[in-house]
Enzyme design. Structure first.
Site, short mmCIF file in Angstrom:
data_model
loop_
_atom_site.label_atom_id
_atom_site.label_comp_id
_atom_site.label_asym_id
_atom_site.label_seq_id
_atom_site.Cartn_x
_atom_site.Cartn_y
_atom_site.Cartn_z
N ASP A 59 0.85 -1.19 0.00
CA ASP A 59 0.00 0.00 0.00
C ASP A 59 0.89 1.24 0.00
O ASP A 59 1.05 1.92 1.01
CB ASP A 59 -0.91 -0.03 1.24
CG ASP A 59 -1.86 1.15 1.31
OD1 ASP A 59 -2.17 1.73 0.26
OD2 ASP A 59 -2.28 1.48 2.44
N HIS A 111 -6.90 8.60 13.05
CA HIS A 111 -6.78 7.33 13.75
C HIS A 111 -5.39 7.19 14.33
O HIS A 111 -4.51 8.02 14.10
CB HIS A 111 -7.18 6.14 12.88
CG HIS A 111 -6.25 5.84 11.76
ND1 HIS A 111 -5.30 4.86 11.83
CD2 HIS A 111 -6.14 6.37 10.52
CE1 HIS A 111 -4.65 4.79 10.68
NE2 HIS A 111 -5.13 5.70 9.88
#
Length: 290
Positions: free
Chosen positions: A54, A186
């Site tokens: 990713d 987050h």
């Protein structure tokens, strides 16, 4: 109401909205059938489904094409994870109308440098861009959209990068001022304390978006009670469920020397055919191919 209008309205609702990650139209359809309010078009999941890191290895067109396919497969709003916006404000200005035309209702951009490194690694390169640079990306995205209900959500990686709560608050306020409809944050801590502290300190009007990945004990009822959160995203559970199930079934077939033990526990082929929309196709055949 359009999907975009429904998404924007629900984002501001006192009732918490919940989105499930997806990496293809089938996983998106399963999430919608399960009752999720929206689909999270996860860059992490899509990268994983291609078996690549990713880290902006997949092209923007690959991600865009998948978001278009997902939006065509479900009626609920789709939130596209566009990482850092695939470059600078010019890239963002070019890409946002394409996502909007693809049927997406919102995009999420993060304030890291391009190419990005995944936030889910225990360690990695987490370099934040200048606040002014990211404000420019948000403004470019908002200016490029054609529908005012299309939402631009800003994600700050300040806590992930170890910059601390005060830096996260400064960035969140700047991104709200630039036009962000909501702010995503987050943490990689194994407790929700860092996130809860940030939410308590936030005094802006833009709702918060939480991704309880590292703090799964944070339940929806707890998030709802905070009163400042509009959306919770389950950001990687579709791909984890797929990997876990396939790994288990494949191993059992090899160890059993056939499918005689596992076949009965799997969804029937007719269930898969139903998910493919076969009944709708048969209806079209009856109507038009007489």
């Amino acid at each position: 109401m359009t999907r975009n209008a429904r998404f924007r309205q629900k984002l501001q609702d006192p009732v918490l909205m919940h989105a499930m990650s997806a990496h293809n139209p089938l996983s998106a359809r399963l999430a919608a059938d399960a009752g999720f309010d929206a689909i999270w078009g996860s860059g992490f999941e899509l990268s994983a489904s291609y078996a690549v890191p990713d880290a902006n290895i997949l092209s923007p067109s690959q991600h865009l094409d998948m978001m278009r396919a997902i939006a065509a497969a479900v009626d609920v709003p789709v939130i596209a994870d566009i990482d850092t916006g695939f470059g600078n404000a010019i890239n963002v200005s070019y890409m946002v109308p394409q996502y909007e035309a693809a049927g997406v209702s919102a995009v999420v951009m993060e304030d890291k440098t391009f190419p990005k490194d995944t936030s889910l690694r225990a360690s990695g390169r987490q370099e934040l861009v200048r606040i002014e640079e990211f404000q420019g990306k948000i403004e470019a995205a908002c200016s490029a959209r054609r529908d005012a209900d299309f939402c631009v959500i800003a994600r700050t990686e300040a806590l992930i990068a170890g910059a601390g709560e005060q830096e996260a608050l400064v960035r969140a306020r700047a991104y709200e001022a630039a036009g962000a409809a909501a702010l995503l944050m987050h943490s990689k801590q194994n407790t929700p304390d860092e996130i809860l502290s940030f939410v308590a300190a936030w005094q802006g009007r833009a709702p918060r978006v939480l991704v309880p990945a590292a703090d799964p004990q944070l339940r929806e009822a707890d998030i709802q009670a905070l009163g400042k959160v509009g959306l919770v995203i389950y950001g990687n559970h579709a791909i984890r469920a797929a990997v876990g199930a396939m790994r288990d079934v494949f191993a059992r077939i090899r160890s059993d020397g056939g499918i005689h033990q596992v076949d009965a526990a799997l969804p029937a082929v007719k269930e898969i055919i139903a998910l493919q929309g076969d009944a709708h196709m048969r209806e079209l055949e009856r109507r038009y191919l007489k």
